[in-house]
Design a protein around this motif. Structure first.
Motif, PDB file in Angstrom:
ATOM      1  N   ARG A  85       0.832  -1.204   0.000  1.00  0.00           N
ATOM      2  CA  ARG A  85       0.000   0.000   0.000  1.00  0.00           C
ATOM      3  C   ARG A  85       0.867   1.254   0.000  1.00  0.00           C
ATOM      4  O   ARG A  85       0.658   2.176   0.773  1.00  0.00           O
ATOM      5  CB  ARG A  85      -0.921   0.003   1.222  1.00  0.00           C
ATOM      6  CG  ARG A  85      -1.960  -1.095   1.240  1.00  0.00           C
ATOM      7  CD  ARG A  85      -3.037  -0.895   0.163  1.00  0.00           C
ATOM      8  NE  ARG A  85      -4.084  -1.899   0.250  1.00  0.00           N
ATOM      9  CZ  ARG A  85      -4.046  -3.088  -0.312  1.00  0.00           C
ATOM     10  NH1 ARG A  85      -2.984  -3.430  -1.030  1.00  0.00           N
ATOM     11  NH2 ARG A  85      -5.037  -3.948  -0.177  1.00  0.00           N
ATOM     12  N   PHE A  96       3.007  -0.037   3.889  1.00  0.00           N
ATOM     13  CA  PHE A  96       2.164   1.101   3.539  1.00  0.00           C
ATOM     14  C   PHE A  96       2.905   2.401   3.819  1.00  0.00           C
ATOM     15  O   PHE A  96       4.019   2.399   4.349  1.00  0.00           O
ATOM     16  CB  PHE A  96       0.845   1.057   4.311  1.00  0.00           C
ATOM     17  CG  PHE A  96       0.970   1.342   5.794  1.00  0.00           C
ATOM     18  CD1 PHE A  96       0.581   2.566   6.325  1.00  0.00           C
ATOM     19  CD2 PHE A  96       1.476   0.383   6.665  1.00  0.00           C
ATOM     20  CE1 PHE A  96       0.698   2.828   7.683  1.00  0.00           C
ATOM     21  CE2 PHE A  96       1.588   0.633   8.027  1.00  0.00           C
ATOM     22  CZ  PHE A  96       1.203   1.869   8.537  1.00  0.00           C
ATOM     23  N   GLN A  97       2.299   3.515   3.459  1.00  0.00           N
ATOM     24  CA  GLN A  97       2.870   4.820   3.743  1.00  0.00           C
ATOM     25  C   GLN A  97       1.861   5.671   4.499  1.00  0.00           C
ATOM     26  O   GLN A  97       0.650   5.529   4.331  1.00  0.00           O
ATOM     27  CB  GLN A  97       3.281   5.530   2.458  1.00  0.00           C
ATOM     28  CG  GLN A  97       2.117   5.934   1.552  1.00  0.00           C
ATOM     29  CD  GLN A  97       2.589   6.580   0.275  1.00  0.00           C
ATOM     30  OE1 GLN A  97       2.797   5.889  -0.716  1.00  0.00           O
ATOM     31  NE2 GLN A  97       2.750   7.885   0.292  1.00  0.00           N
ATOM     32  N   GLU A  98       2.372   6.528   5.348  1.00  0.00           N
ATOM     33  CA  GLU A  98       1.513   7.424   6.125  1.00  0.00           C
ATOM     34  C   GLU A  98       2.371   8.606   6.544  1.00  0.00           C
ATOM     35  O   GLU A  98       3.467   8.794   6.014  1.00  0.00           O
ATOM     36  CB  GLU A  98       0.955   6.650   7.339  1.00  0.00           C
ATOM     37  CG  GLU A  98      -0.356   7.086   7.918  1.00  0.00           C
ATOM     38  CD  GLU A  98      -1.289   7.798   6.997  1.00  0.00           C
ATOM     39  OE1 GLU A  98      -1.183   9.035   6.966  1.00  0.00           O
ATOM     40  OE2 GLU A  98      -2.108   7.155   6.330  1.00  0.00           O
ATOM     41  N   SER A  99       1.919   9.394   7.481  1.00  0.00           N
ATOM     42  CA  SER A  99       2.695  10.513   8.010  1.00  0.00           C
ATOM     43  C   SER A  99       2.599  10.531   9.527  1.00  0.00           C
ATOM     44  O   SER A  99       1.538  10.246  10.092  1.00  0.00           O
ATOM     45  CB  SER A  99       2.177  11.841   7.448  1.00  0.00           C
ATOM     46  OG  SER A  99       2.388  11.928   6.060  1.00  0.00           O
ATOM     47  N   GLU A 147       2.135  12.579  12.624  1.00  0.00           N
ATOM     48  CA  GLU A 147       1.508  13.874  12.846  1.00  0.00           C
ATOM     49  C   GLU A 147       1.779  14.438  14.230  1.00  0.00           C
ATOM     50  O   GLU A 147       1.780  15.652  14.419  1.00  0.00           O
ATOM     51  CB  GLU A 147      -0.008  13.763  12.626  1.00  0.00           C
ATOM     52  CG  GLU A 147      -0.376  13.343  11.212  1.00  0.00           C
ATOM     53  CD  GLU A 147      -1.879  13.238  11.017  1.00  0.00           C
ATOM     54  OE1 GLU A 147      -2.620  13.368  12.014  1.00  0.00           O
ATOM     55  OE2 GLU A 147      -2.310  13.034   9.869  1.00  0.00           O
ATOM     56  N   SER A 170       0.441   8.168  13.756  1.00  0.00           N
ATOM     57  CA  SER A 170       0.315   8.186  12.289  1.00  0.00           C
ATOM     58  C   SER A 170      -0.984   7.470  11.937  1.00  0.00           C
ATOM     59  O   SER A 170      -0.964   6.266  11.649  1.00  0.00           O
ATOM     60  CB  SER A 170       1.514   7.504  11.633  1.00  0.00           C
ATOM     61  OG  SER A 170       1.740   6.229  12.212  1.00  0.00           O
ATOM     62  N   ASN A 206      -3.897   5.433  10.567  1.00  0.00           N
ATOM     63  CA  ASN A 206      -3.961   4.587   9.380  1.00  0.00           C
ATOM     64  C   ASN A 206      -4.985   3.484   9.603  1.00  0.00           C
ATOM     65  O   ASN A 206      -5.444   3.255  10.731  1.00  0.00           O
ATOM     66  CB  ASN A 206      -2.582   3.998   9.058  1.00  0.00           C
ATOM     67  CG  ASN A 206      -2.028   3.152  10.189  1.00  0.00           C
ATOM     68  OD1 ASN A 206      -2.365   1.986  10.327  1.00  0.00           O
ATOM     69  ND2 ASN A 206      -1.179   3.753  11.031  1.00  0.00           N
ATOM     70  N   TYR A 246      -4.671   0.388   9.620  1.00  0.00           N
ATOM     71  CA  TYR A 246      -4.177  -0.828  10.273  1.00  0.00           C
ATOM     72  C   TYR A 246      -4.005  -0.663  11.783  1.00  0.00           C
ATOM     73  O   TYR A 246      -3.696  -1.643  12.463  1.00  0.00           O
ATOM     74  CB  TYR A 246      -2.828  -1.233   9.672  1.00  0.00           C
ATOM     75  CG  TYR A 246      -2.833  -1.362   8.183  1.00  0.00           C
ATOM     76  CD1 TYR A 246      -3.365  -2.486   7.545  1.00  0.00           C
ATOM     77  CD2 TYR A 246      -2.312  -0.348   7.381  1.00  0.00           C
ATOM     78  CE1 TYR A 246      -3.363  -2.591   6.166  1.00  0.00           C
ATOM     79  CE2 TYR A 246      -2.308  -0.450   5.991  1.00  0.00           C
ATOM     80  CZ  TYR A 246      -2.840  -1.569   5.395  1.00  0.00           C
ATOM     81  OH  TYR A 246      -2.847  -1.675   4.040  1.00  0.00           O
ATOM     82  N   TYR A 292       1.659   1.669  14.330  1.00  0.00           N
ATOM     83  CA  TYR A 292       2.439   2.874  14.563  1.00  0.00           C
ATOM     84  C   TYR A 292       3.771   2.499  15.209  1.00  0.00           C
ATOM     85  O   TYR A 292       4.016   1.341  15.562  1.00  0.00           O
ATOM     86  CB  TYR A 292       1.669   3.864  15.456  1.00  0.00           C
ATOM     87  CG  TYR A 292       0.880   3.194  16.560  1.00  0.00           C
ATOM     88  CD1 TYR A 292       1.503   2.772  17.735  1.00  0.00           C
ATOM     89  CD2 TYR A 292      -0.493   2.956  16.414  1.00  0.00           C
ATOM     90  CE1 TYR A 292       0.788   2.141  18.735  1.00  0.00           C
ATOM     91  CE2 TYR A 292      -1.217   2.321  17.420  1.00  0.00           C
ATOM     92  CZ  TYR A 292      -0.564   1.924  18.581  1.00  0.00           C
ATOM     93  OH  TYR A 292      -1.276   1.284  19.572  1.00  0.00           O
ATOM     94  N   TYR A 348       7.288   5.467   5.870  1.00  0.00           N
ATOM     95  CA  TYR A 348       7.158   4.348   4.937  1.00  0.00           C
ATOM     96  C   TYR A 348       7.488   3.043   5.650  1.00  0.00           C
ATOM     97  O   TYR A 348       8.557   2.914   6.265  1.00  0.00           O
ATOM     98  CB  TYR A 348       8.099   4.521   3.737  1.00  0.00           C
ATOM     99  CG  TYR A 348       7.854   5.790   2.958  1.00  0.00           C
ATOM    100  CD1 TYR A 348       6.961   5.820   1.885  1.00  0.00           C
ATOM    101  CD2 TYR A 348       8.506   6.970   3.305  1.00  0.00           C
ATOM    102  CE1 TYR A 348       6.731   6.990   1.181  1.00  0.00           C
ATOM    103  CE2 TYR A 348       8.275   8.143   2.603  1.00  0.00           C
ATOM    104  CZ  TYR A 348       7.387   8.146   1.539  1.00  0.00           C
ATOM    105  OH  TYR A 348       7.155   9.315   0.853  1.00  0.00           O
TER     106      TYR A 348
END
Length: 428
Positions: free
Chosen positions: A54, A236-239, A241, A325, A327, A329, A332, A397
């Motif tokens: 993802r 997957f990728q996220e940020s 925060e 982060s 998501n 799933y 984290y 990532y």
């Protein structure tokens, strides 16, 4: 198109026959476009061959389609620094195969104490195979013998430590395996964005580490614990925060309805002793219940209705910090209450989240990059649960590569802990 082997890409024979039969400009452009597409987004469909992937990748080819030439291929090729190192290693391994019989003919046997010019070549070969780190240059040493014996045991041949025909065959066999693994990971690299923003955080699942990356050759590594094979850390990728200090652990249903339920059934006092709160449902307004009033043996995984949360403390598996982060799933980065596990070489102990050794140092780097270094002491001194919002989200990532360059640029090969290579190996 003749550069395809450098990328670990093989054209189907039908395409070459098609060009030989009809070398028209239209046909050449058609086949060249297919090659460009392979370089751009990969030859295989990740939705089929690794459906859990993802990480978004924007195709560059459509923009260049009308003006495609050899320069266009340079613009399409992945620009991640690891890809170039993969290409160089692939080239060297292929050279080792081509020169094997020249450097190690059937009548040449090397054993401890021998001196020969071919030992230099052998050293390079063993290092490229990730079998050794350093070896004496001029003489077949005790270190050589040890490495060769391990290889011989792997291929179930007599472990005498000599380089002879059968050992050369084992070296060739392992080289072919390494080439396959490189091709798999080069394909994965083509599924990635062509470049990643700096700074970013990279979770290297199969390498059991987390990297704080600030440039092409600038990174700081931290040991990590990832998901066990039955509860894999997703790709997957996220940020990132914000940072939560002294976090509550909101237990995922997959854990509360299995391992925690079983423990409560064996020891009804367990939940209260370990600081868990029990809520009647997953609604935000759910009423808190006394765990001593619940008959835990009445429930199974399928019908478990409760939400469990654990208060901060020494036995909370999130430790002191959690990097937020959001998501799909609920995965984290966080601290841990079991730092001793970082000493293990294979660190698949979590239920999907990633535990980071010395996470306080990673947080310090993140805050410093955003001009928030003064907040570090505040976080350290805080005893209550709190959240610090970052000024700018940090790209995050989670990746899975079974070959990856180390800090010196040397490609290292790792175990396929989740058995994700097989489908790609069969197809590539």
């Amino acid at each position: 198109m003749s550069t395809a082997p450098q990328h670990g890409i093989e054209f189907p024979q039908s395409q070459w026959l098609q060009l030989a039969t009809d070398p028209s400009e239209q046909n050449v452009r058609k086949v060249a476009s297919e090659f460009a597409a392979y370089l751009d987004t990969g030859r295989l469909d990740r939705r089929v061959y690794q459906p859990g992937w993802r990480i978004a990748d924007t195709a560059a080819l459509p923009v260049l389609q009308e003006h495609m030439d050899s320069n266009s291929l340079d613009l399409i090729e992945p620009r991640l620094p690891q890809y170039e190192l993969f290409k160089k290693t692939l080239q060297r391994l292929n050279t080792h195969l081509e020169k094997a019989i020249d450097h190690f003919p059937a009548d040449r046997v090397l054993q401890e104490g021998d001196r020969h010019p071919s030992i230099l070549t052998l050293n390079r070969w063993l290092i490229d195979l990730d079998l050794a780190d350093r070896l004496p240059a001029g003489q077949f040493s005790r270190s050589h013998t040890s490495v060769i014996k391990n290889l011989q045991k792997q291929y179930r041949i007599r472990a005498d430590g000599y380089i002879g025909q059968r050992t050369r065959q084992a070296l060739v066999a392992l080289t072919l395996e390494r080439i396959k693994v490189l091709k798999v990971n080069m394909e994965r690299m083509r599924w990635m964005p062509r470049s990643l923003p700096y700074p970013h955080v990279l979770v290297d699942i199969a390498g059991f580490n987390v990297a704080w990356v600030t440039g092409r050759e600038k990174q700081r590594l931290y040991r990590a614990i990832v998901g066990k094979p039955s509860r894999q850390t997703p790709i997957f990728q996220e940020s990132i925060e914000s940072i939560t200090v002294n976090p509550y652990w909101r237990v995922p249903s997959s854990i509360s309805s299995t391992s925690l339920l079983r423990r409560a059934q064996k020891d009804p006092a367990f939940l209260k002793r370990e600081g868990f709160s029990v809520y009647e449902s997953w609604k935000s307004s759910a009423r808190e219940l006394d765990p001593d009033t619940i008959n835990w043996n009445k429930y199974s995984q399928r019908g478990f209705p409760y939400r469990l949360e654990q208060k901060p403390g020494k036995v909370n598996p999130l430790g002191k910090y959690k990097l937020d982060s959001p998501n799909a799933y609920s995965v984290y980065l966080h601290d841990t209450d079991k730092p001793d596990l970082f000493r293990q070489s294979v660190r698949t102990f979590s239920s999907g989240c990633t535990r980071v050794e010395n996470i306080e140092h990673l947080i310090g780097n993140i805050l410093k990059s955003q001009g928030m270094e003064n907040e570090v002491r505040t976080l350290q001194a805080t005893t209550e649960t709190g959240k610090l919002k970052l000024r700018k989200p940090v790209p995050l990532y989670f990746v899975y590569f079974t070959a990856w360059p180390d800090s010196s640029g040397r490609v290292r090969f790792r175990p396929d802990i989740y058995n994700l290579d097989d489908a790609l190996l069969a197809r590539l």
